[in-house]
Design an enzyme around this catalytic site. Structure first.
Site, mmCIF file in Angstrom:
data_model
loop_
_atom_site.group_PDB
_atom_site.id
_atom_site.type_symbol
_atom_site.label_atom_id
_atom_site.label_comp_id
_atom_site.label_asym_id
_atom_site.label_seq_id
_atom_site.Cartn_x
_atom_site.Cartn_y
_atom_site.Cartn_z
ATOM 1 N N ALA A 187 39.828 120.060 -50.709
ATOM 2 C CA ALA A 187 40.492 118.813 -50.326
ATOM 3 C C ALA A 187 41.981 118.941 -50.040
ATOM 4 C CB ALA A 187 40.284 117.768 -51.427
ATOM 5 N N ALA A 188 42.677 119.839 -50.721
ATOM 6 C CA ALA A 188 44.142 119.894 -50.588
ATOM 7 C C ALA A 188 44.533 120.185 -49.128
ATOM 8 C CB ALA A 188 44.703 120.963 -51.514
ATOM 9 N N PRO A 189 45.631 119.566 -48.659
ATOM 10 C CA PRO A 189 46.599 118.720 -49.365
ATOM 11 C C PRO A 189 46.218 117.246 -49.467
ATOM 12 C CG PRO A 189 47.380 119.108 -47.158
ATOM 13 C CD PRO A 189 46.096 119.877 -47.283
ATOM 14 N N GLY A 190 45.059 116.839 -48.980
ATOM 15 C CA GLY A 190 44.577 115.490 -49.221
ATOM 16 C C GLY A 190 44.657 114.521 -48.073
ATOM 17 N N GLY A 191 44.960 114.978 -46.859
ATOM 18 C CA GLY A 191 45.041 114.064 -45.724
ATOM 19 C C GLY A 191 43.720 113.391 -45.426
ATOM 20 N N ASP A 223 39.113 121.248 -55.253
ATOM 21 C CA ASP A 223 39.909 122.344 -54.712
ATOM 22 C C ASP A 223 40.011 123.432 -55.771
ATOM 23 O OD1 ASP A 223 41.795 122.645 -52.100
ATOM 24 O OD2 ASP A 223 42.590 123.822 -53.767
ATOM 25 N N CYS A 261 39.340 124.665 -38.977
ATOM 26 C CA CYS A 261 40.473 124.676 -38.041
ATOM 27 C C CYS A 261 40.621 126.060 -37.424
ATOM 28 C CB CYS A 261 41.761 124.252 -38.738
ATOM 29 S SG CYS A 261 42.186 125.226 -40.190
#
Length: 652
Positions: free
Chosen positions: A483-487, A504, A601
């Site tokens: 999940a990090a950084p949580g956007g 995470d 990504c």
């Protein structure tokens, strides 16, 4: 004793009185080390008393023998030990280091996993670093971006033997093998005659071998004024040399800021210069290779790689400073650091030469693809293979600074209202998605209207597609893995009231998730654990799972230009293997009729489309409509990161 009576060194055995023998044929002298006798010669050396006036340690003149030439002419012709005659030692007392064979290092040594012959640590670069999410680790536990002090410059453009392909000028010694080190063959040992010593020499001086370079003082505190360009150049160079050692640029910059207690103005300048340097590191290094007589030390190389982009931006944008100002301040920066002070004159000479011969040097450097596109060669080849029609656009987009895109929090305001608010503040912006607003000119985040109050968040337009694709409904049990950084975590919570778990592997990175949740006044359960494990799971299935898995982050290189120098080609396969383990593990936690969104990504098909296809076959998953591969081509409608989306449903 008269001159005639002075004994001479005879090479022929004396004839025995009783049985005269025919004179033996004169044996030719061997041309090896120290003028050794030829193999098979059984004639002993005879010597008489040392003549008067002759210094001890010198041999008497030899009778009827040719004068030795070459190395032998400069050495004493005293009796050599058996060890020396076998070619196992050297009589001059040279250090062991001079006799080492500079053969190419093995893959294990280049990864920094082994030790060299002297028992010292082999400072091979540790590949890897945090991507935008600090996810995934490369080979041998890399991609944690731990600092390796004393390491040589890090690079990802390594050939099969782990050596850099563009460190020196083209056509230099060792270029044919892709390695700056030419292999030396060890001397063969023979019972009768030693093999001649290998004559191959390394392409660069042995003093510049990676194991012999001095430790870089990255924690040195400069006394330069923080509002000066010299301070910013030195800070950016310190961060750049840490990237070359394997540290991600954000972490390297954070260390520089903390060590120097940098003021906000200095932090902005250092960060801007460092990111410029990363976007054209290959061009800078090739230019230095064309101008420098030998490879500079790491800190000197980093200083030059930071200064050159300020004098010639590769993207064609105007130079931020006057060229002679850059030269002056770079020389000042060099003189203020102990690792570069002795090279201050060289820094001045090289930068001024670049100004004088700029066109000629650039023309020669840009003949090499690494300099032209500013990527490692393996990266260029991979993009061409994957996208033969769009490869140049993809590479060019990665060298540009990304736009500042905001995500509007629809719980607090609407997109139309927020655009009007920006217009009232005199900030030009346009709508680029259902929740996305792009600013015409980037501004510091805390100067963005409503940012601190939670009205908007910074998130790429392509990344904003994830939460809507999940189709979350109130009351659902949702998992955001990695999940990090949580956007994406916060975006899901902005769309619906769900029971969300943010997972995470790094507890420290979960703190950033919590900070974003607090700013937006949202709540979620934070779970520190690895996504490929299941010990943390309570056994209750999830209705929706977002799997933003670890990858090479090749699609976000414009935001993190250091990634191209930190990654290796082999990371793709290793991270794809880890991602497949995570996906298979999360699939077991998905409820029947639930949906799993696979996000990466990356630009490499091994991590995206090939991964999705293999996952669907292994788990008999139903694939639903999703955008697939998004290429970062630039332009109004495609000015987003390179992302991949695949949506799956678990049939009951």
């Amino acid at each position: 004793m008269t001159k005639k009576e002075r004994p001479t060194l005879s090479l022929k055995p004396k004839a025995k009185p009783a049985r005269p023998a025919a004179p033996a044929a004169k044996a030719p002298r061997a041309q090896g080390d120290g003028g050794q006798r030829s193999a098979g010669s059984d004639r002993p050396r005879t010597a008489g008393p040392r003549p008067a006036g002759q210094p001890r340690g010198e041999s008497a003149p030899r009778a009827n023998t040719p004068r030795p030439s070459g190395e032998a002419a400069q050495r004493g012709f005293g009796a050599r030990t058996d060890r020396e005659n076998r070619g196992e030692g050297r009589s001059e007392g040279r250090a062991d280091r001079d006799q080492r064979s500079f053969a190419p290092r093995s893959d294990r040594e280049n990864r920094g996993e082994g030790r060299d012959d002297r028992g010292q640590r082999s400072f091979g670069p540790r590949a890897g670093g945090e991507s935008s999410r600090n996810e995934g680790r490369g080979e041998a536990g890399q991609r944690g971006f731990g600092r390796r002090e004393g390491a040589d410059f890090r690079n990802d453009s390594r050939s099969d033997r782990g050596q850099r392909d563009f460190g020196r000028s083209a056509g230099g010694e060792g270029a044919a093998s892709g390695s700056p080190w030419a292999a030396r063959k060890p001397a063969a040992r023979g019972a009768d005659a030693p093999a001649p010593r290998a004559q191959a020499k390394p392409a660069i001086r042995e003093s510049h071998h990676r194991d012999l370079k001095p430790r870089v003082q990255t924690d040195f505190q400069s006394e330069l004024k923080q509002d000066s360009l010299a301070f910013a150049i030195l800070g950016a160079a310190t961060a750049a040399v840490q990237v070359q050692q394997g540290t991600a640029l954000p972490q390297a910059l954070a260390a520089v800021f903390a060590n120097n207690d940098a003021i906000p103005q200095a932090r902005g300048a250092i960060q801007d210069i460092a990111y410029r340097a990363m976007r054209q590191l290959a061009l800078s290094e090739i230019l230095v290779g064309l101008m420098a007589p030998k490879a500079p030390d790491p800190m000197v190389q980093a200083l030059l790689s930071v200064a050159l982009p300020l004098m010639h931006p590769a993207d064609g944008s105007p130079a931020p400073y006057e060229a002679f100002t850059v030269v002056d301040q770079a020389v000042t920066a060099a003189g203020s650091h102990p690792d570069t002070a002795r090279a201050k004159n060289m820094v001045n000479a090289l930068l001024r030469r670049f100004l004088r011969e700029k066109e000629e040097l650039l023309d020669e450097a840009l003949q090499q693809p690494e300099a032209k596109y500013n990527y490692p060669q393996w990266w260029i080849d991979s993009v061409i293979t994957a996208y033969p029609k769009d490869w140049e656009q993809v590479l060019a987009a990665g060298n540009k600074a990304p736009p500042l895109t905001l995500r509007v929090n629809t719980r607090r305001t609407t997109l139309v209202d927020y655009l009007a608010r920006l217009a009232a503040e005199g900030i030009e912006a346009t709508q680029v998605g259902d929740f996305a607003v792009r600013l015409a000119r980037p501004v510091p985040v805390h100067q963005i209207p409503g940012f601190d109050q939670g009205d908007v968040s910074v998130q790429d337009a392509g990344a904003q597609l994830a939460a809507p694709l999940l189709d979350v409904q109130p009351g659902m049990r949702v998992l955001d893995a990695c999940a990090a950084p949580g956007g994406k975590t916060c975006h899901i919570l902005e769309l619906a009231d769900v029971n969300l778990t943010a997972l995470d592997a790094d507890p420290k990175r979960l703190q950033r998730v919590q900070e974003n949740l607090d700013r937006l006044q949202l709540q979620a359960k934070l779970q520190p654990a690895e996504a490929q494990a299941e010990a943390w799971w309570d056994g209750q299935p999830f209705d929706r799972i977002l799997a933003d898995v670890p990858c090479t982050a090749s699609g976000i290189v414009r935001r993190h230009p250091d990634i191209r120098w930190l990654r290796r080609k082999s990371d793709t396969r290793q991270l794809a293997t880890l991602s497949s383990q995570i996906l298979d593990n999360l699939w077991k936690m998905l409820a029947p009729n639930g949906k799993l969104l696979f996000v990466t990504c990356s630009l490499w098909p091994q991590e995206s489309e090939a991964q999705a296809a293999a996952f669907a076959v292994r788990n008999r998953a139903t694939r639903l409509d999703a955008p697939g591969q998004l290429l970062p081509l630039g332009g109004a409608g495609q000015d987003h990161d390179g992302l991949f989306y695949a949506l799956f449903r678990k049939d009951a």
